[in-house]
Design an enzyme around this catalytic site. Structure first.
Site, mmCIF file in Angstrom:
data_model
loop_
_atom_site.group_PDB
_atom_site.id
_atom_site.type_symbol
_atom_site.label_atom_id
_atom_site.label_comp_id
_atom_site.label_asym_id
_atom_site.label_seq_id
_atom_site.Cartn_x
_atom_site.Cartn_y
_atom_site.Cartn_z
ATOM 1 N N GLY A 90 -41.127 -20.062 -24.830
ATOM 2 C CA GLY A 90 -40.658 -21.296 -24.538
ATOM 3 C C GLY A 90 -40.061 -21.855 -26.158
ATOM 4 N NE ARG A 126 -50.503 -51.394 -12.490
ATOM 5 C CZ ARG A 126 -48.933 -52.268 -13.959
ATOM 6 N NH1 ARG A 126 -48.278 -51.645 -14.803
ATOM 7 N NH2 ARG A 126 -47.814 -53.503 -13.341
ATOM 8 N N GLY A 142 -49.049 -27.143 -20.081
ATOM 9 C CA GLY A 142 -50.731 -26.322 -19.744
ATOM 10 C C GLY A 142 -50.636 -25.648 -18.435
ATOM 11 C CB ILE A 184 -47.110 -26.038 -28.153
ATOM 12 C CG1 ILE A 184 -47.085 -25.389 -25.607
ATOM 13 C CG2 ILE A 184 -45.518 -25.818 -28.401
ATOM 14 C CD1 ILE A 184 -45.851 -27.079 -25.351
ATOM 15 C CG ASP A 185 -49.220 -23.631 -23.437
ATOM 16 O OD1 ASP A 185 -49.118 -24.269 -23.318
ATOM 17 O OD2 ASP A 185 -48.432 -22.033 -22.647
ATOM 18 N NE ARG A 224 -41.625 -25.336 -23.778
ATOM 19 C CZ ARG A 224 -43.235 -23.926 -24.233
ATOM 20 N NH1 ARG A 224 -42.489 -23.855 -25.046
ATOM 21 N NH2 ARG A 224 -44.077 -23.377 -23.243
ATOM 22 C CD GLU A 248 -46.412 -27.738 -17.939
ATOM 23 O OE1 GLU A 248 -45.163 -28.068 -17.279
ATOM 24 O OE2 GLU A 248 -47.181 -27.071 -17.950
#
Length: 364
Positions: free
Chosen positions: A12, A178, A186, A142-143, A291, A238
């Site tokens: 990615g 709310r 991730g 990015i992780d 990204r 995620e």
């Protein structure tokens, strides 16, 4: 005879992946008496196998290079190709024939965990077959989940975008009674969600490494209500998983996911909260925005440093390494110590404990 070098990008993209490419090209140009041309793989190792390459030394002017350092996305294109575990596979012989045709002395592979695995396999094949080609990994993701380095470039730029999304949600959240969920990238590790959640002021953070109890999540929401806080913001990775699902065998979990009725875990959490509390819940998914965009200054400097240091490995006749970052210093980490490993968030890590002291709930 001078040797040429080859560079590929894989996995990615990040906002700053090209800055490391810039660093490698500049370092090679500074030692032109020892290094010949710099070739680029088009679409990673997969594209290289199909003969797709470019001569970066000839096709990029000094002005192009300066622009490259600031340009997001993968300039050379990317792929998700994984080399076979069996090092006797014919693809390795084919790759090394192509390396020799181009007089390649070193290969740099810029990417995440699978890319480090690719570099390690090629390095082991070269050593086993007495091929004098250096393979060097440059950690991009990015992780921030690559083992052997404290930091990967692209991570902080993604944190900026994800935390900005959470910041922006506060505008609406503070005006309505709310629950708001922001889903952060991730799948397997939660570094991005953890840092973005803390920076953005999330009240609840759900990570893959800390299975959540939905009742604990609801308890936190209701506790905020009692204290007069009319809204709750939840940062969800995620790959966040409930305690019930975490207790399933891989086979049973896979079977459940085949009939999963939600687009992602964030929507499942939202549905459970609405069902149990009657509260309105909204889900925001920044997705691939994380990204892209402009790389932050830290990542620009960091990626350029790693690219430059990777170039120096050739001059030092070092091979089979990934350039990493430990205790604020650039280090050289053996690829065999990196490949196949993930750097996950330890539930007992000090950053998690500090977040809990700040009142953030992890659903555990």
């Amino acid at each position: 005879m001078k040797k040429n070098i080859l560079v590929g990008q894989s996995g990615g993209p990040t906002a700053v992946i090209n800055a490391s490419l810039y660093g490698i090209i500049k370092e090679a140009a500074a030692h032109s008496e020892q290094i010949g041309s710099v070739y680029g793989m088009i679409n990673g190792i997969e594209g290289f196998l199909s003969g797709h390459i470019m001569d970066l030394s000839k096709e990029l002017s000094d002005e192009d290079l300066e622009l490259l350092r600031l340009t997001p996305a993968a300039y050379l294109g990317s792929c998700r190709y994984k080399l076979p575990e069996n090092l006797d596979a014919s693809v390795y012989t084919l790759l090394f024939e192509k390396f020799e045709q181009l007089n390649i002395g070193a290969v740099f592979y810029i990417g995440g965990n699978d890319s480090m695995d690719t570099a390690d396999k090629l390095s082991r094949w070269a050593a086993h077959n007495n091929k004098e080609i250096s393979f060097i990994g440059v950690p991009k993701t990015i992780d921030n989940d690559i083992y052997g380095t404290d930091m990967t470039f692209g991570f902080y730029s993604a944190v900026n975008i994800a935390s900005d999304a959470i910041d922006c949600i506060h505008t609406t959240a503070s005006s309505h009674n709310r629950v708001f969920i922001v889903e952060v990238m991730g799948h397997k590790v939660g570094w991005l969600t953890l840092n973005a959640g803390m920076a953005g002021g999330a009240d609840i953070i759900l990570l893959p490494e800390i299975p959540y109890d939905i009742d604990k999540v609801i308890e936190k929401i209701e506790d905020r209500d009692k204290k007069g806080c009319r809204f709750t913001i939840i940062a969800v990775a995620e790959g966040a998983i409930s305690r019930e699902d975490a207790a399933l065998t891989k086979k049973d979990y896979k079977k459940k996911m085949e009939k999963y009725p939600f687009p992602s875990v964030s929507y499942e959490v939202a549905a459970q909260i609405q069902e149990k509390t009657g509260r309105e819940v909204r889900v925001t998914v920044p997705g691939h925005m994380q990204r892209g965009g402009s790389p932050c200054p830290y990542d620009r400097v960091f990626a350029s440093r790693l690219g430059s240091e990777a170039g120096k490995l050739i001059l030092d006749n070092q091979y089979g390494f990934m350039v990493g970052y430990k205790n604020r210093e650039i280090v050289r980490v053996p690829l065999e110590d990196v490949a196949g490993k993930l750097k996950t968030v330890d539930p007992d890590a000090t950053i998690v404990q500090e977040a809990k002291l700040l009142g953030i709930c992890f659903g555990d």
